[in-house]
Design an enzyme around this catalytic site. Structure first.
Site, short mmCIF file in Angstrom:
data_model
loop_
_atom_site.label_atom_id
_atom_site.label_comp_id
_atom_site.label_asym_id
_atom_site.label_seq_id
_atom_site.Cartn_x
_atom_site.Cartn_y
_atom_site.Cartn_z
NE ARG A 122 -3.88 -2.09 1.93
CZ ARG A 122 -4.12 -2.86 2.44
NH1 ARG A 122 -2.88 -3.63 3.69
NH2 ARG A 122 -4.93 -4.21 2.50
CE LYS A 144 0.41 13.40 -15.13
NZ LYS A 144 0.42 13.42 -17.33
CD GLU A 186 9.36 15.51 -23.24
OE1 GLU A 186 8.81 15.81 -23.00
OE2 GLU A 186 8.89 13.52 -24.15
CE LYS A 228 6.51 16.94 -14.87
NZ LYS A 228 6.70 15.42 -15.49
CD GLU A 238 -2.05 15.79 -17.48
OE1 GLU A 238 -1.32 15.41 -16.43
OE2 GLU A 238 -3.18 16.15 -18.21
NE ARG A 242 1.84 16.52 -14.58
CZ ARG A 242 3.00 15.59 -13.14
NH1 ARG A 242 1.80 15.80 -11.54
NH2 ARG A 242 3.24 14.85 -13.39
CG ASN A 246 0.30 16.21 -21.36
OD1 ASN A 246 0.74 15.01 -21.47
ND2 ASN A 246 -1.16 16.22 -20.89
CG HIS A 249 2.83 14.71 -25.21
ND1 HIS A 249 4.07 15.15 -24.64
CD2 HIS A 249 3.80 13.72 -24.38
CE1 HIS A 249 5.06 15.37 -24.15
NE2 HIS A 249 5.09 14.01 -23.68
CG HIS A 253 0.81 9.46 -26.71
ND1 HIS A 253 0.33 10.39 -25.12
CD2 HIS A 253 1.82 9.41 -26.95
CE1 HIS A 253 0.71 10.13 -24.69
NE2 HIS A 253 1.90 9.99 -24.56
CG HIS A 267 8.15 9.43 -25.61
ND1 HIS A 267 6.84 9.35 -25.47
CD2 HIS A 267 8.26 10.62 -24.52
CE1 HIS A 267 5.99 9.93 -24.38
NE2 HIS A 267 6.93 11.89 -24.49
P1 NAD Z 1 14.50 4.51 -21.35
O1 NAD Z 1 14.44 4.70 -19.83
O2 NAD Z 1 13.59 3.33 -21.82
O3 NAD Z 1 15.40 4.76 -21.42
C1 NAD Z 1 16.51 4.71 -23.03
C2 NAD Z 1 17.26 3.77 -23.35
O4 NAD Z 1 18.55 4.06 -23.01
C3 NAD Z 1 17.10 2.39 -22.45
O5 NAD Z 1 18.04 1.55 -23.35
C4 NAD Z 1 18.33 2.44 -21.49
O6 NAD Z 1 18.54 0.94 -20.68
C5 NAD Z 1 19.24 3.22 -21.92
N1 NAD Z 1 19.41 4.15 -20.72
C6 NAD Z 1 19.46 4.51 -19.31
N2 NAD Z 1 20.52 5.18 -19.22
C7 NAD Z 1 21.30 5.12 -19.59
C8 NAD Z 1 23.33 5.68 -19.69
N3 NAD Z 1 22.86 6.71 -18.25
N4 NAD Z 1 23.86 5.16 -20.21
C9 NAD Z 1 23.60 3.83 -21.19
N5 NAD Z 1 22.56 4.36 -21.25
C10 NAD Z 1 21.27 4.51 -21.13
O7 NAD Z 1 13.84 5.62 -21.68
P2 NAD Z 1 13.28 7.30 -21.57
O8 NAD Z 1 13.39 8.13 -23.27
O9 NAD Z 1 14.29 7.31 -20.14
O10 NAD Z 1 11.88 7.04 -20.44
C11 NAD Z 1 10.96 6.52 -21.72
C12 NAD Z 1 9.45 6.75 -20.84
O11 NAD Z 1 9.11 7.45 -20.10
C13 NAD Z 1 8.41 6.29 -22.46
O12 NAD Z 1 7.95 4.37 -21.39
C14 NAD Z 1 7.40 7.32 -21.51
O13 NAD Z 1 6.25 6.76 -21.05
C15 NAD Z 1 8.33 7.70 -19.79
N6 NAD Z 1 7.49 9.23 -19.50
C16 NAD Z 1 7.16 9.40 -18.09
C17 NAD Z 1 6.86 10.04 -17.57
C18 NAD Z 1 6.27 10.45 -16.40
O14 NAD Z 1 6.07 12.11 -15.76
N7 NAD Z 1 6.43 9.80 -15.93
C19 NAD Z 1 6.83 11.60 -18.28
C20 NAD Z 1 7.76 11.38 -20.40
C21 NAD Z 1 7.91 10.06 -20.39
#
Ligand code: NAD
Length: 370
Positions: A122, A144, A186, A228, A238, A242, A246, A249, A253, A267
């Site tokens: 929980r 999030k 971003e 942010k 949101e 907030r 997006n 997005h 998406h 992404h």
């Molecule tokens: P990811 O976590 O898949 O990382 C991208 C790649 O980089 C992976 O292969 C990882 O192993 C590698 N990697 C990470 N750090 C590294 C480093 N320092 N050196 C070498 N390789 C490294 O992708 P991302 O782009 O970080 O995140 C995308 C995700 O984030 C999506 O699932 C998206 O939905 C989510 N997201 C969430 C929010 C939120 O507010 N929660 C906002 C935007 C995106």
């Protein structure tokens, strides 16, 4: 040198620390949040192999035992199966409410570990140690957390704020160029949505940020986090502002859904094209000067990111299918489309009830098939 940016959320307030070399003193920084001497460090195989030993050593120097829970890299890990596996492994460690989960990775690890922490017994405290540019400027801040389901991305999740975010700029040294550019989409988003001055600064200094020059990188990450933090502090769940985060997005998406959320289109790349489309759509609707739309696209393209449908793998897209994805987006209310549109660079707004036919016509004008 590091910068500390507060996220003002009352009882759930926390700090985001941005700077170089933070991993080295992670133990001392995490200690105030530990009730025991153990922390489960959730990471992916890539990040753990590159940086895990340094984080473990830093925790152990302060007498904190790091319990690594390493998951496969990639979006597929952010699934019910991935969540079940992670929860089971946390249970096997006999982690209890006094222990801490550390999410050490990109947005995938942050979203998955954050959601697991939200529901484990929980709710258990967690800390974000983001390792991608995208995670440092966006996903690690704001609470999030979510996993994907076969029906779409981020559809099952929770708001669960971290207790601390440590954004160590040094770990970005090992990040692939393409991931760096995807994260930059971003970064530029913050300028486009609400800070013209920052946008202008990025026009001049974007190459330095992408080249990971310490001063430029630090300034860019800190400005994004500041924006942010300010937005989240006023609209945690949101209900309003907030949603500006997006920007790009809804188009993005739809493109991700069409290309299958894989390596073909990251992404950030989808968000890049989505932002250019959102600005041109705003111009086509007479909301924004065409010159601003051109300038926004030029800055995105200068970072090697796509700005047109033709540059996105899978082109030509069906306008009908893209609009259908947008209508299924969780932000669509009662069949009407919600978009983040712009009056100009640095001046985005939430547009509810956007006409689907206008979007379809616009996409056809952009080269999609009728
Ligand atoms: P990811 O976590 O898949 O990382 C991208 C790649 O980089 C992976 O292969 C990882 O192993 C590698 N990697 C990470 N750090 C590294 C480093 N320092 N050196 C070498 N390789 C490294 O992708 P991302 O782009 O970080 O995140 C995308 C995700 O984030 C999506 O699932 C998206 O939905 C989510 N997201 C969430 C929010 C939120 O507010 N929660 C906002 C935007 C995106």
């Amino acid at each position: 040198m590091s910068r500390t940016i507060p996220v003002g959320l009352g009882a759930r307030a926390y700090e985001v620390v941005v700077g170089a070399g933070l991993l080295e003193d992670a133990g001392a920084r995490l200690k105030p949040f530990l009730k025991t001497r153990r922390a489960a460090v959730v990471s992916d195989e890539t990040v753990w192999a590159l940086h895990g030993a340094r984080l473990s050593a830093a925790l152990e120097r302060e007498g904190v035992q790091a319990l690594p829970v390493v998951v496969p890299p990639g979006e597929q890990t952010k699934s019910f199966e991935g969540l079940a596996d992670l929860s089971d492994r946390l249970l096997a460690l006999e982690l209890d409410r006094g222990d801490l989960v550390v999410a050490f990775g990109g947005g995938v690890v942050g979203d998955l570990a954050g959601f697991a922490a939200a529901i484990y017994k929980r709710g258990i405290d967690f800390v974000q140690v983001p390792t991608t540019l995208l995670a440092q400027v966006d996903s690690s801040v704001g609470g999030k957390t979510a996993i994907d389901t076969p029906r779409g991305k981020n559809l099952v999740g929770a708001f669960h704020q971290p207790r601390l975010v440590l954004a160590d700029l040094d770990v970005l040294a090992t990040l692939a160029e393409r991931e760096m550019r995807a994260g930059y989409a971003e970064v530029i988003k913050y300028g486009l949505l609400g800070d013209f001055g920052f946008f202008e600064w990025l026009e001049a200094n974007g190459p330095k940020v992408l080249a990971r020059e310490p001063d430029a990188l630090s300034r860019a990450v800190a400005r994004c986090v500041e924006m942010k933090a300010e937005i989240v502090a006023h609209d945690e769940k949101e209900q309003g502002r907030r949603a500006l985060l997006n920007l790009g997005h809804t188009f993005g998406h739809a493109l991700e859904a069409e290309t299958g959320y894989g390596a073909a289109l990251l992404h950030g790349e989808a968000v890049a094209a989505g932002q250019a489309l959102a600005f041109r759509f705003s111009a086509a609707q007479g909301l924004c000067p065409a010159q601003d739309a051109r300038r926004a696209a030029a800055a995105i393209a200068a970072a090697g990111l796509p700005t047109t449908l033709a540059e996105v793998p899978g082109h030509p897209f069906s306008a009908e299918r893209l609009v259908r994805h947008m209508a299924q987006d969780k932000k669509a209310e009662a069949g009407r489309l919600t978009f983040i549109l712009a009056r100009g660079i640095g001046d985005a707004f939430v547009a509810k009830a956007v006409d689907q036919a206008a979007v379809r016509d616009f996409l056809i004008a952009e080269g999609a098939q009728p």
